[in-house]
Enzyme design. Structure first.
Site, mmCIF file in Angstrom:
data_model
loop_
_atom_site.group_PDB
_atom_site.id
_atom_site.type_symbol
_atom_site.label_atom_id
_atom_site.label_comp_id
_atom_site.label_asym_id
_atom_site.label_seq_id
_atom_site.Cartn_x
_atom_site.Cartn_y
_atom_site.Cartn_z
ATOM 1 N N ASN A 9 -35.808 -8.343 -36.762
ATOM 2 C CA ASN A 9 -36.891 -8.921 -37.566
ATOM 3 C C ASN A 9 -38.074 -9.150 -36.622
ATOM 4 O OD1 ASN A 9 -38.612 -10.449 -39.129
ATOM 5 N ND2 ASN A 9 -37.308 -12.267 -39.167
ATOM 6 N N TRP A 10 -39.058 -8.272 -36.723
ATOM 7 C CA TRP A 10 -40.184 -8.335 -35.775
ATOM 8 C C TRP A 10 -41.184 -9.429 -36.138
ATOM 9 C CZ3 TRP A 10 -41.542 -2.371 -35.168
ATOM 10 C CH2 TRP A 10 -40.487 -1.746 -34.502
ATOM 11 N N LYS A 11 -41.030 -10.023 -37.299
ATOM 12 C CA LYS A 11 -41.952 -11.079 -37.753
ATOM 13 C C LYS A 11 -43.405 -10.589 -37.665
ATOM 14 C CE LYS A 11 -38.513 -14.380 -36.328
ATOM 15 N NZ LYS A 11 -38.176 -15.750 -36.053
ATOM 16 N N HIS A 94 -35.997 -15.881 -45.862
ATOM 17 C CA HIS A 94 -35.994 -16.289 -44.448
ATOM 18 C C HIS A 94 -36.472 -17.739 -44.347
ATOM 19 C CE1 HIS A 94 -36.995 -16.512 -40.185
ATOM 20 N NE2 HIS A 94 -36.176 -15.490 -40.018
ATOM 21 N N GLU A 96 -38.422 -19.144 -42.421
ATOM 22 C CA GLU A 96 -39.879 -19.307 -42.218
ATOM 23 C C GLU A 96 -40.632 -19.154 -43.542
ATOM 24 O OE1 GLU A 96 -40.153 -16.494 -39.004
ATOM 25 O OE2 GLU A 96 -39.123 -17.907 -37.683
ATOM 26 N N GLU A 164 -28.468 -18.073 -40.860
ATOM 27 C CA GLU A 164 -29.404 -18.387 -39.790
ATOM 28 C C GLU A 164 -29.638 -19.904 -39.761
ATOM 29 O OE1 GLU A 164 -31.866 -14.736 -38.643
ATOM 30 O OE2 GLU A 164 -32.968 -15.791 -40.178
ATOM 31 N N GLY A 170 -35.369 -19.066 -32.909
ATOM 32 C CA GLY A 170 -36.482 -19.083 -31.958
ATOM 33 C C GLY A 170 -36.453 -20.275 -31.018
ATOM 34 N N SER A 209 -31.389 -16.960 -32.233
ATOM 35 C CA SER A 209 -31.353 -16.817 -30.770
ATOM 36 C C SER A 209 -30.198 -15.935 -30.287
ATOM 37 C CB SER A 209 -31.314 -18.187 -30.092
ATOM 38 O OG SER A 209 -32.490 -18.927 -30.419
ATOM 39 N N GLY A 230 -34.412 -11.891 -33.957
ATOM 40 C CA GLY A 230 -35.865 -12.072 -33.915
ATOM 41 C C GLY A 230 -36.419 -11.698 -32.555
ATOM 42 N N GLY A 231 -36.613 -12.713 -31.708
ATOM 43 C CA GLY A 231 -37.270 -12.507 -30.410
ATOM 44 C C GLY A 231 -36.704 -11.370 -29.585
HETATM 45 C C1 PEP Z 1 -34.988 -14.751 -37.107
HETATM 46 O O1 PEP Z 1 -36.080 -15.249 -37.258
HETATM 47 O O2 PEP Z 1 -34.476 -14.115 -38.026
HETATM 48 C C2 PEP Z 1 -34.312 -14.955 -35.837
HETATM 49 C C3 PEP Z 1 -33.010 -14.872 -35.825
HETATM 50 O O3 PEP Z 1 -35.086 -15.258 -34.733
HETATM 51 P P1 PEP Z 1 -34.582 -15.467 -33.229
HETATM 52 O O4 PEP Z 1 -33.580 -14.381 -32.914
HETATM 53 O O5 PEP Z 1 -35.828 -15.337 -32.402
HETATM 54 O O6 PEP Z 1 -33.967 -16.816 -33.156
#
Ligand code: PEP
Length: 248
Positions: A9-11, A94, A96, A164, A170, A209, A230-231
């Protein structure tokens, strides 16, 4: 036997140039047999990403879609538009979106319905906040989110769920493999009670994470069927290491 799935997920990250580099590295990496892989860029980058991924096995998805089929909804993007473009996946609900856009379970349910009708595979995100976990409400919150998003849907054959925990997204904090497994088991038993869902066949991803150094332990859990990343999906080496952990 569920095939593991690793989704990036590149956001709201990336430029045309950085995506060329990132996908160039991913596409030219030696093929890693085993897991299915997908990336979800911002809407504006979808055509570029679809073109670059066409020569590979990497699937492409969007990070959201409208709850409506079409019409006067300025700024929205409809599920059939994403499907026509060539997207296979769409992330829905999600945290966010729930946090910054006040998305309710009802709205997520409407999005799941239009996504499925358009032929997209929804990745439905659920997860509790730190306060909810500390209050001992995590399983109740996650089950209610699942019920709210999934009950009454016409077809859920293509469903993927992503657990999640909001406190792990994050933040660098990850649920322990046992905490994640316990929740995934709870999710699977909740899915068993929802009509139209084959709980055994539905993939339940972990997100929060996920990194190269914790992925293998998470994937070793019986009810963890991959990751929403994500990251760590923004660097080819990190994402490839997670994919390799899924192949082991
Ligand atoms: C996400 O936003 O879906 C996510 C899992 O982010 P991160 O891996 O950065 O925690």
């Amino acid at each position: 036997m569920r095939q593991l799935l690793v989704v990036g997920n590149w956001k709201m990250n990336g430029s045309r140039a950085s995506i060329n580099t990132l996908l160039g590295d991913l596409v030219s990496a030696p093929a890693i047999a085993g897991p299915e892989v997908a990336v979800c860029p911002a809407y504006v980058h979808l055509p570029q990403v679809l073109e670059l991924c066409a020569v590979s096995a990497i699937g492409v998805g969007a990070q959201d879609c409208s709850h409506m089929q079409s019409g006067a909804y300025t700024g929205e993007v409809a599920a059939p538009m994403l499907a026509e473009l060539g997207c296979r996946w769409v992330i829905l609900g999600h945290s966010e979106r729930r946090q910054y856009h006040s998305e309710s379970d009802e709205l997520v349910a409407a999005k799941v319905a239009v996504a499925v009708a358009a032929g997209l595979q929804p990745i439905v995100c659920v997860g509790e906040t730190r306060e909810q976990r500390e209050a001992g409400e995590a399983e109740q919150v996650v089950s209610a989110q699942l019920e709210g998003a999934l009950r009454g849907q016409v077809s859920l054959d293509s469903l993927v769920v992503a657990y999640e925990p909001v406190w792990a997204i994050g933040t660098g904090l990850t649920a322990t493999p046992q905490q994640a497994q316990d929740m995934h088991e709870c999710i699977r038993s909740c899915l068993e009670g929802i009509a139209g869902v084959d709980a055994d066949a539905t993939r339940v991803l972990y997100g929060g994470s996920v990194k190269a150094d914790n992925a293998a332990q998470l994937f070793a859990q019986p009810d963890i069927d991959g990751a929403l990343v994500g990251g760590a999906a923004l660097k080819a080496a990190d994402f490839l290491a997670i994919i390799s952990a899924a192949a082991a």
